[in-house]
Design a protein around this motif. Structure first.
Motif, short mmCIF file in Angstrom:
data_model
loop_
_atom_site.label_atom_id
_atom_site.label_comp_id
_atom_site.label_asym_id
_atom_site.label_seq_id
_atom_site.Cartn_x
_atom_site.Cartn_y
_atom_site.Cartn_z
N THR A 151 0.83 -1.20 0.00
CA THR A 151 0.00 0.00 0.00
C THR A 151 0.87 1.25 0.00
O THR A 151 0.59 2.21 -0.73
CB THR A 151 -0.94 -0.02 1.22
OG1 THR A 151 -1.75 -1.20 1.16
CG2 THR A 151 -1.83 1.21 1.26
N ILE A 152 1.92 1.24 0.78
CA ILE A 152 2.82 2.40 0.85
C ILE A 152 3.48 2.66 -0.50
O ILE A 152 3.56 3.81 -0.95
CB ILE A 152 3.88 2.18 1.95
CG1 ILE A 152 3.20 2.27 3.33
CG2 ILE A 152 5.02 3.19 1.85
CD1 ILE A 152 4.06 1.79 4.48
N VAL A 153 3.92 1.61 -1.17
CA VAL A 153 4.64 1.82 -2.43
C VAL A 153 3.73 2.16 -3.60
O VAL A 153 4.23 2.42 -4.70
CB VAL A 153 5.59 0.64 -2.78
CG1 VAL A 153 6.63 0.45 -1.69
CG2 VAL A 153 4.83 -0.63 -3.06
N GLU A 154 2.44 2.21 -3.38
CA GLU A 154 1.53 2.71 -4.41
C GLU A 154 1.69 4.21 -4.62
O GLU A 154 1.28 4.74 -5.64
CB GLU A 154 0.07 2.40 -4.03
CG GLU A 154 -0.30 0.94 -4.17
CD GLU A 154 -0.28 0.46 -5.61
OE1 GLU A 154 -0.71 1.21 -6.51
OE2 GLU A 154 0.20 -0.66 -5.84
N VAL A 155 2.28 4.89 -3.65
CA VAL A 155 2.45 6.34 -3.71
C VAL A 155 3.68 6.67 -4.56
O VAL A 155 4.79 6.23 -4.24
CB VAL A 155 2.61 6.94 -2.30
CG1 VAL A 155 2.84 8.44 -2.36
CG2 VAL A 155 1.38 6.61 -1.44
N ALA A 156 3.48 7.44 -5.60
CA ALA A 156 4.59 7.85 -6.46
C ALA A 156 5.58 8.68 -5.65
O ALA A 156 5.19 9.54 -4.87
CB ALA A 156 4.08 8.65 -7.65
N GLY A 157 6.85 8.39 -5.82
CA GLY A 157 7.89 9.15 -5.12
C GLY A 157 8.21 8.67 -3.73
O GLY A 157 9.05 9.26 -3.04
N VAL A 158 7.56 7.60 -3.30
CA VAL A 158 7.76 7.12 -1.93
C VAL A 158 9.18 6.61 -1.68
O VAL A 158 9.62 6.53 -0.54
CB VAL A 158 6.69 6.05 -1.56
CG1 VAL A 158 7.02 4.71 -2.20
CG2 VAL A 158 6.57 5.91 -0.05
N SER A 159 9.90 6.33 -2.74
CA SER A 159 11.27 5.84 -2.56
C SER A 159 12.15 6.86 -1.84
O SER A 159 13.19 6.51 -1.29
CB SER A 159 11.90 5.46 -3.91
OG SER A 159 11.95 6.58 -4.76
N ALA A 160 11.73 8.10 -1.79
CA ALA A 160 12.48 9.12 -1.07
C ALA A 160 12.44 8.90 0.44
O ALA A 160 13.33 9.39 1.16
CB ALA A 160 11.93 10.51 -1.40
N VAL A 161 11.44 8.16 0.92
CA VAL A 161 11.30 8.00 2.37
C VAL A 161 11.15 6.54 2.83
O VAL A 161 11.42 6.23 3.98
CB VAL A 161 10.11 8.81 2.93
CG1 VAL A 161 10.33 10.30 2.72
CG2 VAL A 161 8.80 8.36 2.33
N PHE A 162 10.72 5.65 1.96
CA PHE A 162 10.45 4.28 2.38
C PHE A 162 11.70 3.43 2.23
O PHE A 162 12.21 3.24 1.13
CB PHE A 162 9.29 3.68 1.58
CG PHE A 162 8.86 2.33 2.06
CD1 PHE A 162 8.41 2.16 3.37
CD2 PHE A 162 8.89 1.23 1.23
CE1 PHE A 162 7.99 0.92 3.82
CE2 PHE A 162 8.48 -0.01 1.67
CZ PHE A 162 8.04 -0.17 2.97
N ARG A 163 12.18 2.89 3.36
CA ARG A 163 13.40 2.09 3.36
C ARG A 163 13.11 0.63 3.01
O ARG A 163 13.94 -0.05 2.45
CB ARG A 163 14.07 2.14 4.73
CG ARG A 163 14.44 3.52 5.16
CD ARG A 163 15.89 3.89 5.08
NE ARG A 163 16.80 2.82 5.38
CZ ARG A 163 17.90 2.57 4.67
NH1 ARG A 163 18.20 3.30 3.63
NH2 ARG A 163 18.70 1.59 5.02
N GLY A 164 11.94 0.12 3.43
CA GLY A 164 11.62 -1.28 3.19
C GLY A 164 10.97 -1.87 4.42
O GLY A 164 10.46 -1.14 5.26
N GLY A 165 11.01 -3.19 4.49
CA GLY A 165 10.37 -3.79 5.65
C GLY A 165 10.65 -5.26 5.78
O GLY A 165 11.36 -5.87 4.98
N LEU A 166 10.05 -5.80 6.81
CA LEU A 166 10.19 -7.20 7.15
C LEU A 166 8.81 -7.83 7.21
O LEU A 166 7.92 -7.29 7.87
CB LEU A 166 10.86 -7.36 8.53
CG LEU A 166 12.19 -6.65 8.73
CD1 LEU A 166 12.58 -6.69 10.21
CD2 LEU A 166 13.25 -7.26 7.85
N VAL A 167 8.64 -8.94 6.54
CA VAL A 167 7.42 -9.73 6.70
C VAL A 167 7.83 -10.88 7.60
O VAL A 167 8.53 -11.80 7.17
CB VAL A 167 6.86 -10.22 5.36
CG1 VAL A 167 5.64 -11.11 5.59
CG2 VAL A 167 6.48 -9.04 4.48
#
Length: 159
Positions: free
Chosen positions: A23-39
């Motif tokens: 859901t977070i990565v649906e936002v264009a440009g989110v790579s500027a703030v989203f580092r990733g995650g753990l499932v």
């Protein structure tokens, strides 16, 4: 808000199984703030990857508010992010370890504070997971708007 603040985000997901990150990565440009995650769906991965203390998992089980906070804090460290969101709970169709379907804990931890909310969501698996994602994003936004988070930003900026 994260872009304006120059801060980053990571996620730790159990019951949402990647839906929050998706859901977070649906936002264009989110790579500027989203580092990733753990499932970390399996309980042992909550300890080995997200740093949740094994004694806490052994005594409380994976569906617990303290575990949710530990997931968020551990993910902040593991992903080197300013903020982290964590989700854990029971999506169903059956209860887990005497915890009812729809019981969810969402935690957010960051420089401006930390909080965990308990949710009691209705519906099937999809509804529970979607409700957890929605609440997680709302909780992050609420904490980012809080005076403590804004004071933290000023201190880091040397204001």
């Amino acid at each position: 808000m994260l872009v304006e603040r120059g801060e980053t985000l990571a996620v730790a997901e159990s019951l949402t199984g990647g839906l929050l990150a998706a859901t977070i990565v649906e936002v264009a440009g989110v790579s500027a703030v989203f580092r990733g995650g753990l499932v970390v769906y399996a309980t042992d991965l909550k300890a080995s990857l997200a740093g949740v203390p094994e004694p806490l998992l052994a005594s409380q089980g994976p569906v617990d508010p303290d575990v949710a906070l530990a997931l968020a804090e551990g993910t902040r460290r593991a992903c080197r992010a300013d903020w982290a969101i964590a989700t854990t709970g029971v999506a169903g169709p059956e209860p887990q370890d005497d915890k009812p379907v729809g019981l969810v804990y969402v935690a957010v931890a960051g420089p401006g504070g930390r909080r965990v909310d308990e949710l009691r969501l209705d519906g099937g698996r999809a509804a529970v997971r979607a409700g957890a994602v929605s609440h997680a994003l709302e909780l992050l936004a609420e904490l980012l708007r809080s005076p403590a988070a804004n004071n933290s930003r000023s201190e880091r900026a040397g204001v």
